[in-house]
Design an enzyme around this catalytic site. Structure first.
Site, short mmCIF file in Angstrom:
data_model
loop_
_atom_site.label_atom_id
_atom_site.label_comp_id
_atom_site.label_asym_id
_atom_site.label_seq_id
_atom_site.Cartn_x
_atom_site.Cartn_y
_atom_site.Cartn_z
N TYR A 134 -34.26 -10.46 24.69
CA TYR A 134 -33.78 -9.58 25.34
C TYR A 134 -33.21 -8.40 24.07
CZ TYR A 134 -29.17 -7.38 27.04
OH TYR A 134 -27.89 -6.82 27.43
N ARG A 141 -35.73 0.85 25.50
CA ARG A 141 -34.49 0.81 26.53
C ARG A 141 -34.04 1.61 26.16
NH1 ARG A 141 -30.63 -2.32 30.13
NH2 ARG A 141 -29.92 -2.73 28.25
N TYR A 194 -22.19 -1.57 20.88
CA TYR A 194 -21.27 -2.56 20.93
C TYR A 194 -22.36 -2.15 19.38
CZ TYR A 194 -21.29 -5.63 25.29
OH TYR A 194 -21.11 -6.20 26.07
N ARG A 207 -20.08 0.53 32.73
CA ARG A 207 -19.92 -0.86 32.93
C ARG A 207 -19.87 -0.90 34.86
NH1 ARG A 207 -20.10 -4.94 29.59
NH2 ARG A 207 -19.33 -4.06 27.56
N GLU A 309 -22.60 -14.93 35.18
CA GLU A 309 -22.73 -13.95 35.52
C GLU A 309 -22.24 -13.24 37.03
OE1 GLU A 309 -25.01 -11.56 32.60
OE2 GLU A 309 -25.24 -9.57 33.87
C1 3EB Z 1 -23.25 -7.10 28.92
O1 3EB Z 1 -21.45 -7.31 29.31
C2 3EB Z 1 -23.32 -8.46 29.69
O2 3EB Z 1 -28.67 -5.32 29.92
O3 3EB Z 1 -28.60 -4.29 31.84
C3 3EB Z 1 -24.15 -6.79 32.00
C4 3EB Z 1 -25.08 -5.87 32.31
C5 3EB Z 1 -24.72 -7.72 30.93
C6 3EB Z 1 -25.82 -5.45 31.93
C7 3EB Z 1 -28.33 -4.61 30.80
C8 3EB Z 1 -26.27 -6.71 30.65
C9 3EB Z 1 -26.73 -5.83 31.21
O4 3EB Z 1 -23.27 -7.31 27.71
C10 3EB Z 1 -24.85 -8.50 29.60
#
Ligand code: 3EB
Length: 321
Positions: A134, A141, A194, A207, A309
């Site tokens: 990932y 990306r 992050y 989000r 999720e």
């Molecule tokens: C998170 O909140 C959970 O890498 O495109 C959620 C939505 C998550 C999209 C992405 C990853 C992605 O980090 C994982």
């Protein structure tokens, strides 16, 4: 307008179809079938007979290919799907595939990407450098977004999730200059901020993204700030994930008319462990509107400590509904 629905795999499509995503037992690069981009993902739902997600808008639709991408568009909306063959390192191929995608939306003049999905095999495994798959994907990306897209247009709502097929598959929707608003959740650190402990490059997504009265809710898990909450506890993870969705779509967070959980539809619930399906179904049925269309997909999730999720599409229901 553009609408999605979940259909039976054998259902025939009529006019205005922009895409067919088949969740079933086979996977491979996207193809055009009867003029319709079709992407097959090896991701059975709980019913074990699979389903198709169909995106439909106004006719006429034109479809085509660009490098390894397959696309279709009408006057308003563009659908595009891509595929990266199975590899022990995804960074460069991901950067290339997303770079192509951003060139396509520029050339065809659909500059506003409003929803993306990314399906990653062995998502919690390691690449040849010992980097989690990932994180390897996120690195490629992120570079593509930085160099070719985000500075101009921002990052869209997305899902990044495991799949059982070989190779990374992705698809997205884009539109012309119409009102697109990317939304963050005040309970969660923006994913693109992050800290480095989650990987060399942060995930590239918002989000949620609002398009007119419709709010596309990204894959949402049990994360507050940037930290996973309740490792190992399904119930508690569900409550945090659903609390995140409720807050994201609420009036406070939007600073505008909000939505409730009962206005979420076209829901996908991703769960890691087969043994959790019955519980997850119970929780979802108690949370969402009885008429909401929900699919349950057993896959790995982008952090090894996440068990569940949820994603969906919010739109206003009439008060009596
Ligand atoms: C998170 O909140 C959970 O890498 O495109 C959620 C939505 C998550 C999209 C992405 C990853 C992605 O980090 C994982």
């Amino acid at each position: 307008m553009i609408a999605s629905r979940f259909a039976r795999i054998d259902e025939t499509c009529d006019g205005g179809v922009l895409a067919r995503i088949v969740f079933g037992d086979t996977a491979g690069p996207p193809v055009i079938e009867g003029g319709v981009p079709t992407l097959r993902l090896a991701m059975y739902d709980d019913a074990r007979d699979g389903f198709a997600e169909i995106w439909q808008g106004a006719a006429p639709v034109r479809s085509g290919t660009f490098n390894d991408l397959v696309f279709a568009h009408n006057d308003e909306f563009l659908f595009c799907a891509g595929f990266i063959p199975s590899s022990d390192r995804y960074t460069d191929a991901t950067r290339k595939a997303y770079g192509d995608a951003f060139a396509l939306v520029r050339d065809l003049r659909f500059p506003k990407i409003f929803r993306m999905w990314n399906f990653i095999p062995r998502i919690n495994g390691e690449n040849r450098e010992g980097l989690e798959v990932y994180r390897d994907f996120c690195r490629g990306r992120a570079v593509a977004f930085e160099e070719d897209y985000a500075a101009a247009s921002g990052m869209p709502a997305a899902t990044g999730i495991g799949t059982w097929g070989d190779g990374v598959a992705f698809y997205f929707l884009a539109c012309r200059e119409s009102a697109v608003r990317h939304i963050e959740n005040s309970l969660q650190t923006p994913a693109y901020e992050y800290p480095q402990r989650y990987g060399p490059k942060a995930p590239s997504f918002a989000r949620g993204t609002q398009l007119g009265d419709t709010l596309f809710v990204s894959g949402t898990a049990s994360i507050l700030g940037h930290e996973t909450m309740h490792a190992g506890h399904l119930h508690k993870q569900w409550d945090v994930a659903i609390g995140n969705v409720a807050h994201l779509i609420g009036a406070d967070n939007l600073q505008a008319r909000g939505y409730t959980l009962r206005e979420l539809d076209h829901i996908k619930v991703y769960y890691r462990n087969s043994a959790d399906l019955a519980t997850v179904m119970q929780l979802a049925k108690a949370t969402f509107h009885p008429d909401a269309d929900i699919r349950y997909l057993k896959v790995d999730i982008c952090r090894a400590d996440l068990l569940v999720e949820v994603e969906g599409i919010a739109s206003y229901r009439h008060r009596s509904d």
